[in-house]
Design a protein around this motif. Structure first.
Motif, PDB file in Angstrom:
ATOM      1  N   ASN A  34      80.843  75.428  64.979  1.00 48.02           N
ATOM      2  CA  ASN A  34      80.229  75.037  66.247  1.00 48.02           C
ATOM      3  C   ASN A  34      80.980  75.676  67.401  1.00 48.02           C
ATOM      4  N   GLU A  51      86.556  84.485  66.677  1.00 51.81           N
ATOM      5  CA  GLU A  51      85.254  84.844  67.242  1.00 51.81           C
ATOM      6  C   GLU A  51      85.002  86.305  66.902  1.00 51.81           C
ATOM      7  N   GLY A  65      78.416  84.599  74.963  1.00 53.41           N
ATOM      8  CA  GLY A  65      77.836  83.457  75.656  1.00 53.41           C
ATOM      9  C   GLY A  65      76.333  83.586  75.774  1.00 53.41           C
ATOM     10  N   SER A  66      75.742  82.664  76.455  1.00 50.67           N
ATOM     11  CA  SER A  66      74.311  82.688  76.728  1.00 50.67           C
ATOM     12  C   SER A  66      74.084  82.004  78.067  1.00 50.67           C
ATOM     13  N   LYS A  67      72.909  82.175  78.596  1.00 54.82           N
ATOM     14  CA  LYS A  67      72.606  81.583  79.897  1.00 54.82           C
ATOM     15  C   LYS A  67      72.691  80.059  79.799  1.00 54.82           C
ATOM     16  N   LYS A  69      75.384  76.501  80.937  1.00 54.08           N
ATOM     17  CA  LYS A  69      76.780  76.073  80.831  1.00 54.08           C
ATOM     18  C   LYS A  69      77.157  75.544  79.445  1.00 54.08           C
ATOM     19  N   ASN A  70      76.218  75.391  78.540  1.00 52.51           N
ATOM     20  CA  ASN A  70      76.541  74.838  77.236  1.00 52.51           C
ATOM     21  C   ASN A  70      77.097  75.883  76.269  1.00 52.51           C
ATOM     22  N   SER A  71      77.362  77.064  76.709  1.00 54.92           N
ATOM     23  CA  SER A  71      77.900  78.119  75.857  1.00 54.92           C
ATOM     24  C   SER A  71      79.428  78.063  75.863  1.00 54.92           C
ATOM     25  N   GLN A  73      81.807  80.147  74.563  1.00 59.38           N
ATOM     26  CA  GLN A  73      82.633  81.350  74.760  1.00 59.38           C
ATOM     27  C   GLN A  73      83.007  81.558  76.228  1.00 59.38           C
ATOM     28  N   GLU A  75      83.034  79.373  78.598  1.00 58.88           N
ATOM     29  CA  GLU A  75      83.822  78.228  79.046  1.00 58.88           C
ATOM     30  C   GLU A  75      85.276  78.347  78.598  1.00 58.88           C
ATOM     31  N   TYR A 118      78.053  81.518  84.155  1.00 60.92           N
ATOM     32  CA  TYR A 118      77.277  80.613  83.317  1.00 60.92           C
ATOM     33  C   TYR A 118      75.781  80.849  83.512  1.00 60.92           C
ATOM     34  N   HIS A 121      73.950  86.156  80.826  1.00 59.35           N
ATOM     35  CA  HIS A 121      74.659  86.623  79.642  1.00 59.35           C
ATOM     36  C   HIS A 121      75.811  87.509  80.101  1.00 59.35           C
TER      37      HIS A 121
END
Length: 151
Positions: A34, A51, A65-67, A69-71, A73, A75, A118, A121
């Protein structure tokens, strides 16, 4: 040899299992993920996060990461949690199967635009391949083994 990041994960997991864990039974690799592509632990006392990033010429970039804030990497790279600073490595692989191992601090030097967002990408600069040390498979195993026992 062009392959996808999922194939890189399978290959690195096999390398860790066959060359490190086979000789060091107190190292364990977890199958679930996760927070990171690969999580290993030593005697259940220390977690190591790996990673993986694969570069292919056809893709032309190394994203993370991805668009939104829940990504994790962006963070981790942006907020610099101490545990991840010490216990996380990024393994980049080029099309020739050369490996480049970077810490979070080193990764930050290669963020496009020198800023983590955030809202979009993010990408790493390709100059990391010419500026960072290149490892072959045996050197990768040696590095990981030493890292697993250095903490």
């Amino acid at each position: 040899m062009a392959f996808k990041e999922q194939e890189l994960e399978i290959k690195i997991r096999k390398i860790i299992q066959d060359t490190i864990i086979a000789k060091n039974p107190n190292i364990q690799m977890l199958n679930g993920k996760n927070v990171s592509d690969i999580i290993c632990c030593r005697n259940n006392e220390c977690l190591f996060f790996i990673e993986l990033k694969h570069y292919s010429i056809s893709n032309g970039r190394i994203g993370f990461g991805s668009k939104g804030k829940n990504s994790f990497q962006p963070e981790i790279l942006k907020t610099k949690p101490l545990y991840f600073e010490k216990n996380m490595r990024w393994i980049f692989c080029d099309e020739k199967l050369n490996y480049y191992i970077l810490t979070n601090q080193e990764c930050r030097k290669y963020i496009m635009g020198d800023k983590i967002s955030y809202e979009k990408h993010n990408n790493f600069k390709l100059s990391l391949f010419s500026e960072q040390k290149k490892y072959n498979e045996k050197e990768l195993c040696d590095y990981l083994t030493e890292w697993f026992y250095s903490n």
